[in-house]
Write a protein that holds these residues in place. Sequence first.
Motif, PDB file in Angstrom:
ATOM      1  N   THR A 210       0.813  -1.216   0.000  1.00 15.14           N
ATOM      2  CA  THR A 210       0.000   0.000   0.000  1.00 15.14           C
ATOM      3  C   THR A 210       0.845   1.265   0.000  1.00 15.14           C
ATOM      4  O   THR A 210       0.651   2.163  -0.827  1.00 15.14           O
ATOM      5  CB  THR A 210      -0.934   0.011   1.229  1.00 15.14           C
ATOM      6  N   ALA A 211       1.784   1.367   0.939  1.00 11.27           N
ATOM      7  CA  ALA A 211       2.582   2.586   1.066  1.00 11.27           C
ATOM      8  C   ALA A 211       3.851   2.282   1.845  1.00 11.27           C
ATOM      9  O   ALA A 211       3.989   1.228   2.471  1.00 11.27           O
ATOM     10  CB  ALA A 211       1.775   3.691   1.756  1.00 11.27           C
ATOM     11  N   TYR A 229       6.465   2.447  -7.311  1.00 12.56           N
ATOM     12  CA  TYR A 229       5.567   2.665  -6.178  1.00 12.56           C
ATOM     13  C   TYR A 229       4.363   3.515  -6.599  1.00 12.56           C
ATOM     14  O   TYR A 229       4.494   4.394  -7.446  1.00 12.56           O
ATOM     15  CB  TYR A 229       6.318   3.368  -5.032  1.00 12.56           C
ATOM     16  N   ASN A 232       2.451   9.169  -4.648  1.00  9.58           N
ATOM     17  CA  ASN A 232       2.258   9.751  -3.305  1.00  9.58           C
ATOM     18  C   ASN A 232       2.199   8.704  -2.191  1.00  9.58           C
ATOM     19  O   ASN A 232       1.657   8.962  -1.120  1.00  9.58           O
ATOM     20  CB  ASN A 232       0.976  10.595  -3.262  1.00  9.58           C
ATOM     21  N   SER A 233       2.779   7.523  -2.443  1.00 11.87           N
ATOM     22  CA  SER A 233       2.718   6.470  -1.433  1.00 11.87           C
ATOM     23  C   SER A 233       3.979   6.390  -0.571  1.00 11.87           C
ATOM     24  O   SER A 233       4.044   5.581   0.356  1.00 11.87           O
ATOM     25  CB  SER A 233       2.495   5.107  -2.099  1.00 11.87           C
ATOM     26  N   TYR A 440      -3.610   5.370   6.507  1.00 11.40           N
ATOM     27  CA  TYR A 440      -3.991   4.248   5.650  1.00 11.40           C
ATOM     28  C   TYR A 440      -4.995   3.315   6.323  1.00 11.40           C
ATOM     29  O   TYR A 440      -5.812   2.700   5.627  1.00 11.40           O
ATOM     30  CB  TYR A 440      -2.739   3.498   5.173  1.00 11.40           C
TER      31      TYR A 440
END
Length: 445
Positions: A210-211, A229, A232-233, A440
């Motif tokens: 996800t990040a 990626y 903005n993660s 998140y």
Amino acid sequence: MSPPFPYKLPAPMDIYSDRHVPVAGLRQSVRNAAYLSLLAADAFIGRLDSVAAKIARSIDWTNWQPGRPTVLCLQRATFIKDIGEMRLHCDINFVTLPTTIVKTAQELWIPPEWRMQSYFTRFVDEELAAYLPYLERFGEALLRAAGKTHPIDAILAANTDYWQDEALRRGASRLGLPFLVLCRENYTIKQDQANVLNHYKKARFRYTGTAVAVYSNTTRDVMKMMGAYPENSVWVTGAPRFDRWREIKYIPLHERDCVTLLSYAYPIYEATENFREAASIFAEMANKRPDLRFVLKLKKDNEAADALALCPQLKQSRVEFVADWPLFDLLPRSRAVIGCNSLAVAEALLADTAVIVPAWRDALANSNTCLYHYSVPAHQKCIYFPRSAQDFSDLLEKAVRAELPSSGTAMDRRACFAEHLHSDENESSSVLVERFIRHYISQKK
């Protein structure tokens, strides 16, 4: 759910070249047939669930509290230090699972020649597509079993490309859980940046989580250049384990009882010839001053062999070999800290002690492979760079007499530290990582 037959995998790619390498032992086709036959068996499919449930029972739920989010952390060295610090300051349950158990379970059915970091995410989408349903089932079953004790809100890992984490990344995606990373790799040395970009480009790596939270702006920039990626993660948070330095207590120089050499005997530091001479001088000084403790700080106990191989004099000296003495306790007690190309040198800049980085023979020969270099004015303000063995001996003499002060202002030293590790005067890294995690979790499906 059974993989297609017949199914023959191509020979695995050598990660350091574009050629293909032969597999040791059984012929490739026989090995692959054996693994895939195992996956096709109904008994194995049922076994996945039971093994996953057994692994879930290994989760450490110590200090779990109701009423706050729970993050499952895939435990690794160094990373666990960040987790330990965040447990003190964050309103989040950080529960841990030893990654060695997860890895061992998958080694029973993932062929050894395919267990490649960085390359594995591509393999499971292409050459190893037949294995993907089993990875997803295993990861999902593990997370469901864990959630029966307490609900899991997110997963937190130590790096983005570990092959053994892929099952949990995929399982988390199926369950709508964020798979997050607090990346313990930090790309602040120029040569490392070039090597990393080349490696990930060759692997055609893409991040399936996800990040990511990283330790420095430079690492974020390198990850952006990879193009692997989601936009903005990648967040910059710094390393929570360094938050303790915010509360450091100053010890007057004459009351400090140690002189510390951060071992750089291993070839990765690119200063083995220098270490041979510097360690010899250090050992000789230790025998002259029985009133002080001379400490050779190792990352792991087995590093002692490397140091002794280069400098046998250490064995007959008063130098203490230590691996488990925390830097937060050791460095403030040190009249000087000597090191080369180690993040522990950056940490020493926060201890208000004299920091010495040897700079003769092979040490600092290539500025592109150095954390700190004498050619950089900002570094010269904060660090002593002896250019010869005699210069180093003179500095060490002053240090043991408590006559060598820290160099530069506190602001100068923190700026040098921040070149490699994000440091915010107003907010700790623990606070920044908690904000990252909560963001998140609030978006989870």
